[in-house]
Design an enzyme around this catalytic site. Structure first.
Site, PDB file in Angstrom:
ATOM      1  N   SER A 149       4.789  -3.206  -3.040  1.00 30.62           N
ATOM      2  CA  SER A 149       5.549  -3.111  -4.285  1.00 30.62           C
ATOM      3  C   SER A 149       4.650  -3.453  -5.464  1.00 30.62           C
ATOM      4  O   SER A 149       3.675  -4.222  -5.317  1.00 30.62           O
ATOM      5  CB  SER A 149       6.733  -4.091  -4.264  1.00 30.62           C
ATOM      6  OG  SER A 149       7.403  -4.107  -5.513  1.00 30.62           O
ATOM      7  N   TYR A 192       9.833 -12.663  -2.387  1.00 23.31           N
ATOM      8  CA  TYR A 192       9.701 -11.205  -2.329  1.00 23.31           C
ATOM      9  C   TYR A 192       8.338 -10.773  -2.855  1.00 23.31           C
ATOM     10  O   TYR A 192       7.612 -10.025  -2.186  1.00 23.31           O
ATOM     11  CB  TYR A 192      10.810 -10.531  -3.134  1.00 23.31           C
ATOM     12  CG  TYR A 192      10.710  -9.021  -3.118  1.00 23.31           C
ATOM     13  CD1 TYR A 192      11.133  -8.300  -2.009  1.00 23.31           C
ATOM     14  CD2 TYR A 192      10.187  -8.324  -4.207  1.00 23.31           C
ATOM     15  CE1 TYR A 192      11.033  -6.908  -1.984  1.00 23.31           C
ATOM     16  CE2 TYR A 192      10.086  -6.943  -4.188  1.00 23.31           C
ATOM     17  CZ  TYR A 192      10.506  -6.240  -3.075  1.00 23.31           C
ATOM     18  OH  TYR A 192      10.402  -4.871  -3.046  1.00 23.31           O
TER      19      TYR A 192
END
Length: 239
Positions: free
Chosen positions: A132, A145
């Site tokens: 990401s 995350y």
């Protein structure tokens, strides 16, 4: 016919990738925890779609199911490690953060290792990991995350070096999405440049077929990544 297995194929990027790959002539295997969704995809996509229920946190079972899916499909050329979770309501911050690490890091490493060993024995293969843009910096709103996605990128870079030094014919692609429409971002505010899933996955599949080491989806996020890398840490620490 090339054979692609997608870990985390029941929604968002994974589901769209399964559909687009089959349209391009691939045989596709999909995994996920939602059996009913996998069964629906089988009904819609037909004989070129195979599936296994899988919870990547149950690491040994996940490995066994991956290998049985490979056997059913008659081999594997590409694996896409897409299973991942973000922040979600839980009984405590600690339990929520631990679950993210269990899925995004421990589950990833287990199946990456299985795929790597399979491709090394086979003599060729392609591992695609979905990290990401969030992995480029620490986020106060999503610490585990962003950290888990940073781990994925660094881990794959290390294995890319290993393949290059050992002469293994194994391609490793790090897909770095920005915001893409999916269940993961539903209800979140302050998002920008949110890409349609079909467009983002179309670019992703193109980069996979070109065997790129890094894939920014959509393309504009490459510029954002460049800016982040140039930003001093003292500035990021105050965001």
């Amino acid at each position: 016919m090339k054979k692609m297995i997608i870990i985390g194929a029941t929604s968002g990027i994974g589901e769209s990738l399964a559909r687009q790959a089959i349209r391009k002539g691939y045989k596709v295997g999909g995994t996920g925890r939602r059996v009913q969704r996998l069964e629906q995809m089988k009904d819609e996509l037909g004989e070129h779609f195979h599936y296994r229920e899988m919870d990547v946190v149950k690491k040994m079972k996940a490995s066994s199911k991956l290998l049985s899916l490979v056997e059913e499909m008659g081999g594997m050329d590409i694996i896409v490690l897409n299973a991942g979770i973000s922040n979600y309501p839980a009984s405590s911050i600690i339990s929520m953060e631990q679950e993210i690490i269990d899925v995004n890091v421990s589950g990833f490493v287990q199946l990456f290792g299985e795929a790597f060993q399979y491709f090394r024995q086979q003599g060729h293969g392609h591992i695609v990991g979905v990290s990401s843009i969030a992995g480029l910096f620490g986020s106060s709103r999503a610490a585990p995350y962003s950290a888990s996605k940073a781990f994925i990128s660094t881990y794959m870079q290390a294995y890319r070096q290993r393949c290059n030094s050992a002469g293994y014919d194994i391609t490793i692609t790090d897909v770095k999405p920005g915001f893409v429409k999916s269940e993961m971002i539903e209800g979140k505010k302050g998002l920008f440049w949110v890409a349609e899933t079909e467009k983002a996955v179309r670019q992703m599949l193109t980069d996979i077929e070109k065997k790129k080491s890094y894939s920014y989806i959509t393309r504009r996020w490459r510029f954002v990544a460049w800016l982040i890398k140039l930003t001093p840490n003292w500035v990021i620490d105050r965001l």
